[in-house]
Motif scaffolding. Structure first.
Motif, mmCIF file in Angstrom:
data_model
loop_
_atom_site.group_PDB
_atom_site.id
_atom_site.type_symbol
_atom_site.label_atom_id
_atom_site.label_comp_id
_atom_site.label_asym_id
_atom_site.label_seq_id
_atom_site.Cartn_x
_atom_site.Cartn_y
_atom_site.Cartn_z
ATOM 1 N N PRO A 105 101.850 2.336 18.653
ATOM 2 C CA PRO A 105 103.307 2.527 18.650
ATOM 3 C C PRO A 105 104.089 1.308 18.181
ATOM 4 O O PRO A 105 105.266 1.448 17.823
ATOM 5 N N ASN A 106 103.477 0.125 18.164
ATOM 6 C CA ASN A 106 104.172 -1.056 17.654
ATOM 7 C C ASN A 106 104.564 -0.899 16.191
ATOM 8 O O ASN A 106 105.519 -1.521 15.731
ATOM 9 N N ALA A 107 103.821 -0.075 15.454
ATOM 10 C CA ALA A 107 104.156 0.152 14.049
ATOM 11 C C ALA A 107 105.392 1.021 13.891
ATOM 12 O O ALA A 107 105.915 1.149 12.786
ATOM 13 N N GLY A 112 108.261 -4.141 17.393
ATOM 14 C CA GLY A 112 106.916 -4.437 16.909
ATOM 15 C C GLY A 112 106.938 -5.136 15.572
ATOM 16 O O GLY A 112 106.153 -6.060 15.329
ATOM 17 N N GLY A 113 107.855 -4.722 14.683
ATOM 18 C CA GLY A 113 107.931 -5.334 13.362
ATOM 19 C C GLY A 113 108.396 -6.771 13.386
ATOM 20 O O GLY A 113 107.971 -7.587 12.567
ATOM 21 N N TYR A 129 93.644 -8.509 19.485
ATOM 22 C CA TYR A 129 93.033 -7.202 19.278
ATOM 23 C C TYR A 129 94.142 -6.175 19.061
ATOM 24 O O TYR A 129 95.259 -6.334 19.551
ATOM 25 N N SER A 130 93.831 -5.114 18.332
ATOM 26 C CA SER A 130 94.823 -4.060 18.137
ATOM 27 C C SER A 130 94.137 -2.744 17.841
ATOM 28 O O SER A 130 92.921 -2.675 17.617
ATOM 29 N N THR A 384 99.115 -6.502 27.055
ATOM 30 C CA THR A 384 99.045 -5.297 26.225
ATOM 31 C C THR A 384 100.464 -4.848 25.903
ATOM 32 O O THR A 384 101.343 -4.886 26.764
ATOM 33 N N VAL A 385 100.669 -4.428 24.665
ATOM 34 C CA VAL A 385 101.971 -3.933 24.232
ATOM 35 C C VAL A 385 101.758 -2.552 23.621
ATOM 36 O O VAL A 385 101.121 -2.427 22.574
ATOM 37 N N ALA A 386 102.250 -1.527 24.324
ATOM 38 C CA ALA A 386 102.189 -0.153 23.822
ATOM 39 C C ALA A 386 100.768 0.255 23.452
ATOM 40 O O ALA A 386 100.547 0.865 22.410
ATOM 41 N N GLY A 387 99.808 -0.072 24.306
ATOM 42 C CA GLY A 387 98.421 0.269 23.998
ATOM 43 C C GLY A 387 97.708 0.850 25.198
ATOM 44 O O GLY A 387 98.021 0.522 26.351
#
Length: 731
Positions: A105-107, A112-113, A129-130, A384-387
């Protein structure tokens, strides 16, 4: 009652929405008929925007875990806890004890950008990691090696092509991937209506395949063999185009010699005459594009397949030409050539398994190794961010156990899900209607150049930060600096622009330009700067009619910038300034593919994933409108295999691999080819400690219980989620 316009952030299609606002909340959503990109198209995900906004399970305030309970706290209390936890771990064990995981969701967000990269740098660790390494990293690697830039990803010029070959992608359901195209189904129908041809290669007869002129069922994981045989045929029959701006065609021809259609047919399951027909059709079409995605990336030869896609676009003369595969130019990107630093792999390696870095990150499948293995550099704190890697990565159950042993964990997420339930602090971003929106990543992949911006449709409650502010605050905490990083970033960018003779602001005073930026927040002022200095920008008045944030505010349905235009050689960043068709890492990996020609094909079943129009990985299963109806987390089995195995429709089967076992409902269908079974990705909800009641009631099973974290595509580090040998029996 009021109306607001919004770009949908729920998949890569980026459709325009018309929101209905009543009593301070979103009450409905429909397609924006005036949107310059989507023209009113909407899918079920966008239609449930109001459910996402108003989900009662969504966290509305930060929470801190105290023992087994969660306590709501103020934002200042939450950030103070984050600072104590992060600085404590870094002080005791060093920066390498920190790690970060970024979900997909970071995209889809402005935050996220703008802030994911600075946050990574502020943490000062190589443990990055992503979701990219369970999804798309092979395409980044092949683009980096071919063009010198891992973000230079050609997309099919859907609106003008006369022949489209799709492999391992189902954009009618997914909305597209690494190819941003609102109303993908309509664009495919328009292709056929204007006399074009659509060919789909997939182990399943997907909804996309049903639209095609021809569907070729391919054995999972063998797309690289099929494409290499097409390359072989182009050279053998004198159909290959020699480009003046490309090196390595002879080397590619030499590599292709062993991959004759006759040899490859027994491996991939597509007959030799069909392979030759594909080559001839691609070569003869007035314009053509080859496009491949998830099914081919998440396989053992993911990078080779991604490379061969663009080798074919080059050899048929269709790269960077209308109707072929073209490079978008997003409005926040400056036009013109950039430095030619090239692309490098393996600048560092993971501590435990020695896996190489790619694009600044390590394979997500080895995060658990770094957490559980003692020694210097052991990961002891995670952001963790939106993962939700517990569900989305192979070996997720082991990772979930490991997360519970961390000294500290922070999650930026609106839900307590299978991953965030292990966090010590959860920072929930506001619902999407209350944050501004601009697509950084997806504008780089759009099949038509447009500029679109969505202001917040509703105000934030007093004292509540938006997601940009949350990530900016985390970045300051991680760096240990109170300085305004946004201001410094903008000052540096303006300094470089005013010193560049080719810039429209050359010679201007950076401080004076900084004062002219508009926007209510640092994030919006940064966006304004990027738009004004971008390829279509107003150059702070030097280019009348050019883009700025204010120009986009005045165009709530977006601004159409026209069809894709040829961009070579400006996009090339290879040291030679040319397309490198046969990079050494690729040539070396072809040996692994060649070895497979001599291997005997196993007689067992192979597992693949699948997408559904009402789903997007694990993060949209808590919306009633997207899970209603029949069970979608089923094992699809061909009737011949079902009879042989004694499976009954809607009965239960045990599915086992070398990695694990699940029990799942059976769905007998001829949509999958014989020898193949299909299980969707992203399910397995309802675990203890989660708060997603709808998802728990439609739990399903996790396909990643069957995928092995030790198996990866060696060049990209991408997880292998397709072509998994499995055993199936009725229970």
């Amino acid at each position: 009652m009021a109306t607001a316009y919004r770009i949908c952030p729920l998949c890569e299609a980026t459709c325009g929405l018309e929101l209905t606002i009543a009593d301070g909340r979103v009450t409905g959503a429909r397609g924006d008929r005036d949107d310059v990109f989507s023209h009113g198209f909407i899918c079920p995900k966008g239609a449930t925007f109001d459910e996402l906004e108003n989900d009662p399970d969504r966290l509305r305030a930060p929470v801190i875990r105290v023992g087994g309970d969660w306590r709501e706290v103020t934002w200042e209390e939450a950030f103070a806890a984050v600072e104590r936890g992060l600085t404590g771990v870094a002080g005791r064990h060093g920066r390498q004890a920190l790690a970060i995981y970024l979900g997909n969701p970071n995209a889809h967000t402005l935050a996220g950008g703008l802030y994911a990269g600075p946050l990574v740098r502020a943490l000062g660790t190589t443990n990055v990691y992503s979701a990219s390494t369970v999804d798309q990293m092979p395409k980044h690697v092949s683009s980096g090696l071919l063009f010198g830039d891992s973000l230079a990803i050609p997309v099919p010029d859907l609106d003008r092509t006369s022949y489209l070959l799709i492999l391992g992608a189902n954009p009618v359901d997914s909305g597209g991937s690494l190819c941003t195209a609102a109303d993908f189904p309509g664009r495919l129908r328009a292709l056929r209506e204007r006399g074009g041809r659509l060919v789909v290669v997939d182990p399943r007869r997907t909804r996309t395949a049903r639209l095609a002129d021809r569907h070729l069922a391919v054995r999972p994981g063998t797309d690289a063999y099929l494409l290499f045989a097409v390359v072989h045929t182009l050279f053998e029959e004198g159909l290959a185009v020699r480009r003046d701006d490309a090196d390595g065609a002879d080397e590619v021809a030499a590599l292709a010699r062993d991959f004759t259609p006759e040899r490859v047919a027994g491996v991939c399951g597509v007959a030799a005459p069909e392979i030759r027909r594909l080559a001839r059709e691609l070569a003869a079409a007035p314009s053509a594009a080859v496009y491949a995605r998830i099914g081919t990336s998440t396989a053992a030869f993911g990078t080779l397949t991604s490379w061969l896609v663009d080798v074919l676009n080059v050899l048929t003369g269709n790269l960077d030409r209308p109707g072929g595969a073209m490079f978008p130019l997003a409005p926040h990107r400056p036009a013109g050539a950039r430095s030619r630093r090239g692309f490098r792999l393996g600048r560092w390696h993971s501590r435990v398994r020695g896996l190489p870095e790619v694009r600044g990150e390590l394979p997500a499948t080895t995060l658990v190794d770094e957490i559980v293995t003692p020694g210097e550099g052991q990961v002891r704190a995670l952001v963790t961010v939106a993962g939700n890697p517990v569900l989305s990565t192979p070996g997720g159950d082991r990772l979930g156990d490991a997360l519970g042993a961390l000294e500290f964990m922070i999650s930026v997420d609106p839900y307590l899900n299978e991953t965030t339930r292990h966090a010590h602090v959860v920072l929930p971003p506001p619902p999407p209607s209350r944050s501004p929106h601009y697509d950084f990543a997806l504008s780089d992949l759009a099949v038509r150049n447009t500029a679109r911006y969505s202001p917040p449709a509703l105000p934030l409650p007093a004292g509540e930060p938006d997601e940009c502010a949350i990530l900016a605050r985390l970045t300051r905490i991680a760096s240990g600096q109170d300085a305004d990083a946004d201001e410094l970033t903008m000052t540096r960018a303006l300094g470089a622009a005013t010193a560049d003779p080719a810039s429209p602001v050359h010679g201007a005073d950076p401080a004076a330009l900084l004062a002219r930026l508009t926007g209510e927040s640092p994030a919006l002022r940064r966006l304004d700067l990027m738009l004004r200095l971008g390829a279509y920008g107003d150059g702070f008045g030097a280019v009348p009619g050019g883009l700025s944030l204010e120009a986009l505010r005045r165009a709530p349905h977006g601004i159409d910038l026209g069809p894709l235009r040829p961009r070579l050689p400006e996009v090339l960043r290879t040291p030679s300034g040319r397309i490198e068709l046969c990079p050494p890492p690729i040539a070396e990996d072809v040996g692994r593919l060649r070895d497979g020609l001599a291997e005997r094909r196993a007689a067992g079943l192979l597992l693949i994933g699948r997408r559904h129009l009402r789903s997007n990985n694990s993060w949209m299963h808590n919306l009633p409108g997207l899970v209603r109806g029949s069970n979608r987390c089923t094992l699809q089995v061909h009737p011949d295999d079902a009879r042989r195995l004694g499976l009954a429709d809607t009965g239960t089967a045990e599915v086992s691999s070398d990695a694990g076992t699940v029990k799942v409902e059976v769905e007998i269908t001829d949509e999958v080819m014989p020898g193949v079974v299909s299980l969707p990705h992203g399910w397995g909800h309802g675990r203890s400690g989660t708060r997603a009641s709808v998802a728990a009631a439609h739990a399903g099973v996790s396909a990643n219980a069957l995928t092995d974290p030790r198996i990866r595509d060696p060049l990209s580090g991408n997880a292998v989620l397709n072509g998994i040998p499995v055993r199936v029996r009725p229970i």
